[in-house]
Design a protein around this motif. Structure first.
Motif, short mmCIF file in Angstrom:
data_model
loop_
_atom_site.label_atom_id
_atom_site.label_comp_id
_atom_site.label_asym_id
_atom_site.label_seq_id
_atom_site.Cartn_x
_atom_site.Cartn_y
_atom_site.Cartn_z
N CYS A 399 -6.45 3.53 0.91
CA CYS A 399 -7.73 3.16 1.69
C CYS A 399 -8.68 4.23 1.55
O CYS A 399 -9.88 3.86 1.76
CB CYS A 399 -7.26 3.36 3.26
SG CYS A 399 -6.71 1.62 4.05
N ALA A 474 -1.07 1.91 3.92
CA ALA A 474 -1.99 1.41 4.87
C ALA A 474 -2.53 0.14 4.41
O ALA A 474 -2.55 -0.77 4.91
CB ALA A 474 -2.99 2.27 5.45
N ARG B 44 -11.27 -4.58 5.68
CA ARG B 44 -11.36 -3.32 6.30
C ARG B 44 -12.97 -3.36 6.65
O ARG B 44 -13.66 -2.69 6.00
CB ARG B 44 -11.22 -2.07 5.18
CG ARG B 44 -9.80 -1.81 4.72
CD ARG B 44 -9.00 -0.98 5.99
NE ARG B 44 -7.57 -1.18 5.81
CZ ARG B 44 -6.88 -2.01 6.22
NH1 ARG B 44 -7.25 -3.08 6.68
NH2 ARG B 44 -5.46 -1.87 5.80
#
Ligand code: SF4
Ligand code: SF4
Lengths: 623, 194
Positions: A399, A474, B44
């Motif tokens: 991430c 993640a 995201r």
């Protein structure tokens, strides 16, 4: 859960879920994987149902280990499988190639997902079909979720019948597409086996080597003969123009043919290694023109060119001359080529695209960002405070790759798992620049440890290594790793502490709380003063994971707010920290901005409160 | 027959859940279903278009929706509705927009202000046969104290355009929401009655 529905039912599954179902319909006993999108939902699905179905499931520390685990089980007579993204296969290949030579006992299937267009990968548009050729292994390619299920079963069948590992290759739009699937029967898994000693069978040392290699030839020939026809679909049409295609491209071709009301002959290849020579020969023999529709490299095309020399030298072969070699295909990308080859007027997509560009003008892009409250944001912020803009920031895969974007721009290069360490070592070898290397916790166990050992071994002039430890893998959906404290089956296990590993490797180590700016900055300053191999473990749980855990317990975050009296409108929290929950709002374009925190987006990490120079941020007061 | 739905919103699971409900409902009605659900990096905080297509097997095979070919756009965030115009056209596409803005971080950083809803409507109109805008999340927040249920309200409202039986919707909602089934059914009804 739809993947566990009864045989005969029709359900809608994601391609990857269909593969998981195919695995349990094949009676897979052992499944091991390191998570990698676009393959992730195969293990995610299996990990959820492993206990119920009775299979042995694990998340391994990397793809090579995962493959080896599966191979060992298959040698001991238990059907085994692994799944990985294309780059995962680069890691595993060192063991895959020799295992292809020595073969297996029970079925062994390697699911591998390519990602043309790079939806979830940033390394290359690698075409994994080349691996099938290099490893000399069969490769099946489903076009949709139904085939994803069916081909998984056939892959096991081939693997076991010919004692050879088999690739099941997808692309993003097969793995991440949904489709109606008719389910078959779930097979009770066999999970116990026995390795039978058989000297000479499991290694390729001379003189074994050539024998083994020769044997593969024979196996592949037999597989081509037995499965070439079964895995090839031919849709009869009219005229002397044909289309040869594979994978998801077949789905686009069918739709285009329907749209344009044309009726060419279509050949769809379900097995792209070995390619079914006889079937292809008879398909092209009477054609004038063929169009090969395959994403990425011209693998089928080159084969057809070769075959055509003998059976139909006048055949006009179109492929990469009218279609791109890069990116993903879709109906719009393919249509113009169909227009050319079939002499048909096709819709002009450019005008619409221009109209769309016009209405999009001036709108802010929505690039992916770190979550609100992400520990990585806090770490990046502190590192920048201490090391500034000049330091070289070595990036890695996880991430934290999102640190490439504004306002941080702190990933000067991103190459592959663990590469931040090796490459910074190379830079430090020849330069005195300050280098900070970021690596994630899961990445640390996957490929980071050799890099750190090498830094200790070969260089006093090492970079500062920062392990961004959020406790979990993640990016791919929260899979555990050796430091997480539980396994892929959800069983507790003693976690390996990264700081202890780093210490054992000879590093000077500090651990900081990623949600505490003061702690981070002090530790960073301490390490900045020192020389040699230094590792900072910046520890803070992935906020998305925290959020999910709290949600399951119906607990909410304490959120934060900005005191409008105290806010001096310095924009530090938005321009330099950029938590997505903090907004700069203006009623009119040129008005002075107001800074507010959206309570629905704030995940309560408190870091903005710590960085506000005017102490204007505080926990939200109850109204 | 084939029916193309584009669900678009920002990050997170909300959009995926709505798309899954549609796919399940269509399946219960006996349609052949195709579609795309991107996972991973796109989740995201990025903008994620999710496709659900259903109809007769002979007429749909591609998982994606072609340019200008959406029958229905469910935009769970207004700015994303503008990005959906690629898949829309005047003669065909119905837009349902949830007026609950989610400011892109880059609006701050690149100094590109978030447009007002009227501006968004103006931009979408040339691509829309019909356009409906309402703030489902505020309704959900007031009624249930949970903004996510706004997505189900949007879905309930939009269900009138999709050739799917009510029975199948109910079944799909039950199958897709492990938590808060009652609230989801209620939210769906609120949308239906709007
Ligand atoms: S998933 Fe976790 S680690 Fe990744 S951006 Fe969100 S909070 Fe950060
Ligand atoms: S506390 Fe501040 S930094 Fe943390 S999530 Fe909330 S607004 Fe973002």
């Amino acid at each position: 859960m739809d993947v566990l529905e009864k045989a005969g039912r029709k359900v809608v599954l994601l391609g990857n879920e269909a593969i998981a179902r195919g695995a349990i319909e094949s009676g897979v006993g052992v499944f091991a994987a390191y998570p990698g999108t676009p393959s992730s939902e195969v293990p995610i699905t299996l990990s959820r149902i492993a206990k119920k179905v009775g299979i042995k499931f694990e998340y391994s520390s990397n793809e090579k280990v995962a493959f080896e685990t599966a191979a060992g089980a298959a040698w001991s007579g238990v059907r085994a499988m692994t799944a990985m993204k294309h780059f995962g296969l680069n890691v595993a290949s060192d063991s895959v190639l020799p295992v292809a030579y020595v073969g297996v006992k029970a079925g062994l299937v390697i699911m591998v997902a390519d990602d043309p267009q790079g939806w979830s990968s940033a390394q290359s548009e690698q075409d994994t079909r080349y691996y099938a050729r290099m490893a000399r292994m069969p490769m099946l390619e489903p076009s949709n979720p139904q085939e994803a299920l069916d081909f998984t079963k056939i892959a096991f069948e081939i693997s076991e019948a010919f004692e050879i590992p088999v690739f099941l290759r997808t692309t993003t739009k097969v793995s991440h597409s949904i489709g109606t699937v008719r389910l078959g029967k779930i097979e009770k898994p066999k999970t116990r086996g026995r390795f039978v000693k058989d000297l000479g069978r499991y290694y390729n040392i001379r003189p074994n080597l050539q024998e083994m290699h020769k044997r593969i030839d024979k196996k592949l020939m037999k597989i081509e003969k037995r499965y070439g026809r079964r895995l090839t679909k031919v849709l009869k049409g009219k005229g002397r123009v044909g289309i040869i295609t594979n994978g998801v491209s077949f789905e686009y071709v069918k739709e285009i043919v329907h749209e344009l009301k044309i009726n060419p002959h279509i050949m769809k290849l379900g097995m792209t290694h070995p390619l079914p020579k006889k079937e292809i020969e008879s398909f092209i023999r009477d054609k004038k023109v063929v169009l090969i529709v395959e994403e990425l490299e011209p693998i089928i095309e080159n084969f057809v060119v070769r075959v055509a020399k003998d059976v139909n030298p006048k055949l006009v072969i179109h492929g990469k001359d009218v279609l791109p070699r890069y990116g993903e295909y879709n109906v719009e990308v393919l249509m113009p080529a169909f227009g050319k080859v079939f002499g048909k007027k096709v819709p002009d997509f450019r005008k619409h695209r221009k109209d769309v560009e016009k209405v999009l003008r001036g709108l802010a892009p929505r690039k992916p960002v770190m979550c609100p409250g992400c520990p990585h944001r806090s770490t990046f912020y502190a590192v920048k405070k201490v090391f500034g803009d000049k330091a070289i920031y070595a990036g890695d895969i996880g991430c934290y790759v999102l640190g490439i974007f504004e306002p941080f721009e702190m990933q000067d290069f991103v190459i592959s798992m663990g590469a931040s360490l090796g490459i910074s070592h190379g830079i430090k070898k020849v330069s005195n620049q300050e280098v900070v290397a970021f690596v994630g916790d899961s990445t640390f166990f996957h490929a980071g440890m050799p890099g750190i050992a090498n830094l200790r071994f070969n260089d006093g002039n090492a970079p500062l290594v920062i392990v961004m430890d959020n406790g979990i893998t993640a990016m791919t959906g929260h899979q555990p790793h050796p430091g997480s404290g539980f396994t892929g089956m959800g069983e507790p296990v003693t976690p390996i502490k990264i700081e202890e590993v780093a210490k054992a490797l000879g590093a000077e180590v500090r651990v900081a709380n990623a949600f505490n700016q003061k702690d981070l900055i002090e530790r960073l300053k301490e390490l900045k003063e020192r020389k040699g191999l230094r590792v900072l473990v910046s520890r803070g749980e992935c906020r998305l994971l925290t959020k999910r855990k709290l949600r399951a317990k119906d607990v909410r975050f304490v959120t934060f707010e900005i005191d409008q009296e105290k806010c001096m409108k310095c924009s530090e929290c938005t321009d330099h920290f950029s938590c997505p929950a903090i907004m700069e709002v203006r009623e009119k374009p040129n008005e002075e901005a107001k800074y507010v925190i959206d309570p629905d987006l704030c995940w309560g990490c408190s870091v903005c409160m710590q960085i506000c120079p005017y102490n204007a941020i505080r926990p939200r007061r109850k109204k | 027959m084939r029916y193309n739905v584009l669900c678009i919103g920002v990050g997170g699971e909300g959009v995926l859940t709505a798309a899954t409900m549609i796919a399940r409902a269509a399946n219960y009605d006996g349609y052949y279903v195709r579609g795309v659900q991107l996972h991973g990096l796109a989740q995201r905080g990025g903008s994620i278009p999710t496709f659900v297509r259903f109809g007769d097997k002979g007429e749909l095979s591609s998982p994606g929706i072609m340019q200008g070919d959406a029958n229905l756009v469910l935009a769970f965030e207004p700015l994303e509705a503008v990005r959906a115009t690629y898949y829309a056209r005047k003669e065909k596409t119905i837009f349902v927009i949830n007026d609950f803005p989610h400011m892109p971080v880059y609006a701050n950083l690149l100094n590109l202000p978030y447009p007002k809803i009227d501006e968004i409507k103006k931009r979408v109109k040339p691509f829309a046969k019909q356009l409906f805008v309402f703030d489902a999340h505020s309704i959900a927040k007031e009624r249930f104290g949970e903004v996510v249920l706004g997505n189900t309200i949007v879905l309930g409202f939009a269900s009138r355009f999709m050739p799917i039986k009510r029975k199948s919707w109910v079944k799909a909602i039950k199958a897709s929401s492990p938590r808060m089934i009652k609230e989801n059914l209620e939210a769906f009804r609120i949308g239906e009655n709007m």
